[in-house]
Design a protein around this motif. Structure first.
Motif, PDB file in Angstrom:
ATOM      1  N   ALA A  46       0.829  -1.202   0.000  1.00 60.66           N
ATOM      2  CA  ALA A  46       0.000   0.000   0.000  1.00 60.66           C
ATOM      3  C   ALA A  46       0.865   1.256   0.000  1.00 60.66           C
ATOM      4  CB  ALA A  46      -0.910   0.005   1.232  1.00 60.66           C
ATOM      5  N   GLY A  47       0.362   2.281  -0.667  1.00 62.63           N
ATOM      6  CA  GLY A  47       1.049   3.573  -0.681  1.00 62.63           C
ATOM      7  C   GLY A  47       2.136   3.703  -1.717  1.00 62.63           C
ATOM      8  N   MET A  48       2.288   2.714  -2.598  1.00 59.62           N
ATOM      9  CA  MET A  48       3.344   2.785  -3.607  1.00 59.62           C
ATOM     10  C   MET A  48       2.880   3.636  -4.790  1.00 59.62           C
ATOM     11  SD  MET A  48       5.935   1.528  -2.350  1.00 59.62           S
ATOM     12  CE  MET A  48       6.906   1.769  -3.844  1.00 59.62           C
ATOM     13  N   THR A  49       2.940   4.931  -4.603  1.00 56.45           N
ATOM     14  CA  THR A  49       2.597   5.886  -5.657  1.00 56.45           C
ATOM     15  C   THR A  49       3.808   6.100  -6.566  1.00 56.45           C
ATOM     16  OG1 THR A  49       3.285   7.753  -4.282  1.00 56.45           O
ATOM     17  CG2 THR A  49       0.985   7.030  -4.108  1.00 56.45           C
ATOM     18  N   ASP A  50       3.620   6.896  -7.611  1.00 54.30           N
ATOM     19  CA  ASP A  50       4.738   7.220  -8.503  1.00 54.30           C
ATOM     20  C   ASP A  50       5.858   7.910  -7.734  1.00 54.30           C
ATOM     21  OD1 ASP A  50       3.332   6.157 -10.599  1.00 54.30           O
ATOM     22  OD2 ASP A  50       2.583   8.082 -11.346  1.00 54.30           O
ATOM     23  N   GLY A  51       5.479   8.771  -6.780  1.00 55.43           N
ATOM     24  CA  GLY A  51       6.487   9.453  -5.981  1.00 55.43           C
ATOM     25  C   GLY A  51       7.277   8.487  -5.113  1.00 55.43           C
ATOM     26  N   ALA A  52       6.599   7.463  -4.566  1.00 60.34           N
ATOM     27  CA  ALA A  52       7.281   6.473  -3.731  1.00 60.34           C
ATOM     28  C   ALA A  52       8.268   5.656  -4.560  1.00 60.34           C
ATOM     29  CB  ALA A  52       6.258   5.553  -3.067  1.00 60.34           C
ATOM     30  N   TRP A  53       7.860   5.276  -5.772  1.00 59.84           N
ATOM     31  CA  TRP A  53       8.760   4.538  -6.659  1.00 59.84           C
ATOM     32  C   TRP A  53       9.952   5.394  -7.067  1.00 59.84           C
ATOM     33  CZ3 TRP A  53       9.141  -0.371  -6.946  1.00 59.84           C
ATOM     34  CH2 TRP A  53       8.023  -1.197  -6.806  1.00 59.84           C
ATOM     35  N   GLN A  54       9.707   6.682  -7.298  1.00 57.69           N
ATOM     36  CA  GLN A  54      10.801   7.581  -7.658  1.00 57.69           C
ATOM     37  C   GLN A  54      11.796   7.687  -6.505  1.00 57.69           C
ATOM     38  OE1 GLN A  54       9.598  11.608  -8.500  1.00 57.69           O
ATOM     39  NE2 GLN A  54      11.571  12.169  -9.371  1.00 57.69           N
ATOM     40  N   SER A  55      11.292   7.767  -5.284  1.00 56.54           N
ATOM     41  CA  SER A  55      12.166   7.843  -4.119  1.00 56.54           C
ATOM     42  C   SER A  55      13.033   6.592  -3.999  1.00 56.54           C
ATOM     43  CB  SER A  55      11.336   8.039  -2.853  1.00 56.54           C
ATOM     44  OG  SER A  55      12.151   8.078  -1.707  1.00 56.54           O
ATOM     45  N   ILE A  56      12.426   5.423  -4.233  1.00 61.19           N
ATOM     46  CA  ILE A  56      13.184   4.174  -4.174  1.00 61.19           C
ATOM     47  C   ILE A  56      14.237   4.142  -5.276  1.00 61.19           C
ATOM     48  CG2 ILE A  56      12.996   1.684  -4.592  1.00 61.19           C
ATOM     49  CD1 ILE A  56      10.412   1.722  -3.002  1.00 61.19           C
ATOM     50  N   GLY A  57      13.859   4.614  -6.469  1.00 63.84           N
ATOM     51  CA  GLY A  57      14.819   4.652  -7.568  1.00 63.84           C
ATOM     52  C   GLY A  57      16.016   5.534  -7.246  1.00 63.84           C
ATOM     53  N   LEU A  58      15.781   6.681  -6.624  1.00 65.17           N
ATOM     54  CA  LEU A  58      16.880   7.575  -6.259  1.00 65.17           C
ATOM     55  C   LEU A  58      17.751   6.952  -5.165  1.00 65.17           C
ATOM     56  CD1 LEU A  58      14.990  11.003  -6.263  1.00 65.17           C
ATOM     57  CD2 LEU A  58      16.638  10.171  -7.957  1.00 65.17           C
ATOM     58  N   THR A  59      17.124   6.241  -4.249  1.00 64.02           N
ATOM     59  CA  THR A  59      17.901   5.552  -3.211  1.00 64.02           C
ATOM     60  C   THR A  59      18.800   4.496  -3.832  1.00 64.02           C
ATOM     61  OG1 THR A  59      16.116   5.900  -1.613  1.00 64.02           O
ATOM     62  CG2 THR A  59      17.751   4.225  -1.074  1.00 64.02           C
ATOM     63  N   GLU A  60      18.284   3.780  -4.820  1.00 61.84           N
ATOM     64  CA  GLU A  60      19.107   2.768  -5.490  1.00 61.84           C
ATOM     65  C   GLU A  60      20.222   3.411  -6.312  1.00 61.84           C
ATOM     66  OE1 GLU A  60      15.869  -0.881  -5.900  1.00 61.84           O
ATOM     67  OE2 GLU A  60      16.102   0.527  -7.565  1.00 61.84           O
TER      68      GLU A  60
END
Length: 335
Positions: free
Chosen positions: A197-211
């Motif tokens: 839950a809560g995996m919006t486009d912004g959340a995915w972008q944040s994970i991508g930047l962390t990676e």
């Protein structure tokens, strides 16, 4: 065959490389399996049971508190009265003191927990990249292979630069592939044993930047291991420096600055800079200071280490170590 292709083939075919990559895969697989087995999906029955457990705990705490109040009242005027608060002012518990979430089994929340798993991936790959990078060039210096290679390609900086580029490209490919697999594995774990839950486009972008920051950390450690081994012309040089930094500099320095009560000791310790890089920031607090506020009470001075500051530190480390390695390659005698 070009020098780059030859070096790529040598790096990939080395048993040392295969061994440490295999060890990294085993460690990562064990971590993923542990997370999978230690979490479970919270269904309606689990939620209902947690609410029931919270209610039972509340009722038990309420009964215990009422019994304590009765004992206090009965003790008034006796020697035991001092064992209880004045006037038996004992606060009764409320249902809000018992959150049902505390009674839930562990469940993997992908949005909240996966960034920590990215940091774990970065830590494992950084260690492996450092060792492989050091061995990749250190073994050639120790065996005399570097001298033989320079007979074929007498351009020193081109040879060392190509080796470093080969290492960084291979490390990038490995990290990107493993990060993609890591993300997919934990997304599956979240679906099977938790929530996405809560995996919006912004959340995915944040994970991508962390990676992406994880990739940067792995590349810097690979280059530093490579550079130190080249400077010392032996793999043991890089490993010795790593041990010295961890044992002597970090633990020793940490103890000294703690005894000296240095303000913001975290500024002198590498793990906090790595934490700031991976988690966007780290807030250091000086508990020897007190900024009094009528609403918040005594609050310590703070200093925030941002990911930008940590990025500058990593860039400087990369530039200094690689620069010195290139300088020694150009100036020192090869024999």
């Amino acid at each position: 065959m070009s020098l780059y292709k030859a070096e790529t083939r040598r790096l990939v075919k080395r048993r040392f490389t295969k061994l440490f990559v295999g060890c990294a895969l085993l460690v990562l697989a064990a971590i993923a399996a542990g997370v999978f087995l230690s979490n479970q999906k919270a269904g309606p029955e689990t939620i209902a049971q947690a609410k029931a457990d919270a209610q039972n705990s509340y009722q038990q705490a309420l009964a215990d508190t009422n019994r304590l109040i009765d004992e206090c009242r009965a003790a008034q005027g006796t020697a035991k009265a001092g064992d209880y608060p004045p006037n038996c002012e004992i606060q009764l518990p409320t249902p809000s003191d018992f959150d049902p979430r505390w009674y839930m089994p562990a469940t993997f929340d992908f949005k909240e927990s996966f960034p920590g798993m990215v940091t774990t991936l970065a830590a494992v790959l950084a260690v492996v990249a450092y060792i492989i990078g050091a061995s990749f060039v250190g073994a050639e210096w120790n065996s005399g292979g570097m001298m033989n290679l320079l007979l074929w390609r007498p351009k020193r900086l081109q040879v060392l630069g190509t080796k470093l580029a080969t290492l960084l490209v291979a490390t990038t490919a490995l990290t990107v592939v493993l990060a993609a697999i890591w993300t997919a594995v934990f997304y599956f774990i979240a679906q099977a044993r938790g929530t996405t839950a809560g995996m919006t486009d912004g959340a995915w972008q944040s994970i991508g930047l962390t990676e992406l920051r994880a990739l940067g950390l792995v590349l810097v450690t690979a280059a530093v291991g490579f550079g130190l081994a080249s400077i010392g012309r032996h793999t043991a040089t890089a490993l010795g420096v790593a041990i010295g930094v961890i044992v002597v500099l970090q633990f020793g320095l940490g103890a000294v600055i703690s005894l000296a009560k240095v303000k913001f000791p975290e500024l002198y310790l590498a793990p906090f800079w790595v934490y700031a890089w991976m988690n966007k920031q780290y807030v250091a607090e000086d508990y020897n200071s007190c900024n009094f506020s009528g609403t918040d009470g005594c609050r310590p001075d703070t200093l925030t280490i941002t990911w930008q500051m940590a990025g500058v530190a990593l860039t400087v480390l990369f530039a200094v170590v690689v620069g010195v390695a290139m300088w020694t390659m150009r100036r020192r005698d090869i024999t």
